[in-house]
Design an enzyme around this catalytic site. Structure first.
Site, PDB file in Angstrom:
ATOM      1  CG  ASP A 250      -7.792  -4.423  -0.992  1.00 18.24           C
ATOM      2  OD1 ASP A 250      -8.961  -4.037  -0.877  1.00 18.24           O
ATOM      3  OD2 ASP A 250      -6.882  -3.724  -1.463  1.00 18.24           O
TER       4      ASP A 250
ATOM      5  CG  HIS B 291      -2.079   0.968   1.048  1.00 16.54           C
ATOM      6  ND1 HIS B 291      -1.921   2.326   0.910  1.00 16.54           N
ATOM      7  CD2 HIS B 291      -3.410   0.731   0.943  1.00 16.54           C
ATOM      8  CE1 HIS B 291      -3.110   2.893   0.752  1.00 16.54           C
ATOM      9  NE2 HIS B 291      -4.029   1.942   0.759  1.00 16.54           N
TER      10      HIS B 291
END
Length: 341
Positions: free
Chosen positions: A289, A241
Site C-alpha cells: 500500500d 504485512h
C-alpha cells in the site's frame, strides 16, 4: 471445540481454506501460476500479458473494443468503477453465460472500459475518448489521470498493475469467489469485489497513509511524527504485512519505479523519509500500500489514484478467481461457531 478454533483462525491469516492454482505467496512476493510477479514487473511485462497468464490463455488476444462510458465528473475513481460496472452490466447480453470464453471476451473489453470511466470522472468526455483509444491499459490510466504517457511512466504503471494483479485470497478476491460460487455473473462478481476493495482496510489504505503524510508535511519532520505516533500506540498504515514478516517485496519494486519517474518530487521525498524514520525507530517494514502511494506521489497524484491502480490491476485476479471458482462448482458457505446464550 478444537476444530472450531482452527476454522476461526483460518479466516484470520491462518491455514488455507480452499485449493487454488492461481497464486502462491512466497518470501519474494506473489507467483502467478509459476511466474514471479516481482520479476515480471522488473523485466517490463505488460499488464495484459500477465492477465492472460493468470487466465491461462497462451495466445495474444485483442483488448478493448467497448465504448467509453460517461459517469459524473468529480467521482472518486473507485466510485466511477463501481458505477461503470452497474451501467455496463445492464447492456451486456452475454453477462449470464457462465462459461469461460464469454467471460474472457467480456473481461478484455470491460477492464479498458473501467479505465475510460475513471478518465471521464477525472477529465470529462474528451479525456475518456483519448483513454479509450490508448494502446494499453497502462497508457490509458496515465491519460485518465492527466499524466503525459511517456514511455517510462507507462512502464511504471504497467509494473504497478503487474504486482497488483493477484494476491491469493485477499478480501476482494475472496468476495468475488463467494459471488461466483452463488452463480452471479462477472459484472456482479466484480461489483462485489470493488465494494470490498473500497474499504479503508483494503484498497482504501492509501487514504489513511495520506493523512500521515500530510501530518509530516516535510521530510525533516518524518522522525518526529513517527516517534509521536508510535509512542501513542497508533498504527502506522502502509507498514507490516502478515504474509511477509521480512518485508513486502512488492514495495521495493514499486519504490524503484517511483524513483524512476518522480525522484525529485517532494511528495515522494516525504514517503521515503517516512520509510527511513520507521526503520530507525525499529518499526515494521513498508508494504504494498505504501508502494502504490509512492507511485501516485511520483506521478503527482493523490491517494485516490493509488486505489484506482490497485483496483484495475486486481481486476485481472478477480476474473481468474471467478473462473476458477466456477470450475470448482461448489457453493462457498462457511459455518459460524455459535457463542451466544
Amino acid at each position: 471445540a478444537g476444530h472450531g478454533a482452527v476454522a476461526a483462525g483460518a479466516l484470520r491469516w491462518g491455514e488455507p481454506v480452499l485449493d487454488s492454482a492461481i497464486t502462491a505467496i512466497r518470501s519474494d512476493g506473489p507467483w502467478y501460476r509459476g511466474l514471479s510477479a516481482c520479476r515480471a514487473a522488473r523485466e517490463g511485462a505488460c499488464f495484459e500479458s500477465i492477465a492472460e497468464h493468470l487466465w491461462e490463455e497462451h495466445d495474444a488476444q485483442p483488448w478493448g473494443g467497448g465504448s467509453a462510458l460517461a459517469v459524473p465528473r468529480g467521482l472518486r475513481p473507485v466510485d466511477a468503477i463501481a458505477m461503470a460496472l452497474v451501467r455496463l452490466a445492464v447492456k451486456e447480453p452475454d453477462r449470464h453465460l457462465p462459461t469461460r470464453e464469454p467471460t474472457l471476451r467480456i473481461a478484455r473489453r470491460l477492464i479498458p472500459q473501467l479505465v475510460s470511466a475513471v478518465a471521464h470522472a477525472q477529465g470529462g468526455r474528451e479525456r475518456a475518448r483519448r483513454a479509450a483509444g490508448a494502446k494499453s491499459v497502462a497508457e490509458a490510466l496515465a491519460i485518465a489521470f492527466g499524466v503525459t504517457p511517456r514511455r517510462r511512466v507507462v512502464r511504471a504503471i504497467d509494473a504497478t498493475l503487474v504486482v497488483s494483479a493477484d494476491h491469493e485470497l485477499n478480501p476482494s478476491s475472496f468476495t468475488a469467489r463467494v459471488s461466483a460460487s452463488a452463480g452471479a455473473d462477472l459484472y456482479a462478481c466484480l461489483s462485489a469485489a470493488i465494494a470490498t476493495l473500497s474499504g479503508p482496510r483494503h484498497g482504501g489504505v492509501p487514504e489513511r497513509i495520506a493523512t500521515v503524510l500530510d501530518q509530516i508535511g516535510r521530510p525533516e519532520r518524518a522522525a518526529a511524527v513517527v516517534r509521536e505516533r508510535l509512542g501513542q500506540g497508533e498504527a502506522m498504515p502502509g507498514f507490516n504485512h502478515p504474509l511477509y514478516p521480512s518485508g513486502d517485496p512488492r514495495f521495493e519494486v514499486l519504490l524503484e519505479q517511483a524513483r524512476a519517474i518522480g525522484g525529485r518530487r517532494r511528495s515522494l521525498a516525504v514517503v521515503e523519509a517516512l520509510v527511513g524514520a520507521m526503520d530507525l525507530a525499529g518499526g515494521a517494514a513498508p508494504n504494498y500500500d505504501l508502494g502504490t502511494t509512492a507511485i501516485a506521489a511520483a506521478l503527482g497524484l493523490g491517494p485516490h489514484a493509488a486505489t484506482a491502480l490497485f483496483a484495475i490491476g486486481r481486476s485481472a485476479g478477480w476474473v481468474a478467481h471467478v473462473i476458477e471458482q466456477r470450475q470448482a462448482g461448489f457453493l462457498l458457505r462457511p459455518r459460524a461457531r455459535y457463542v451466544g446464550v
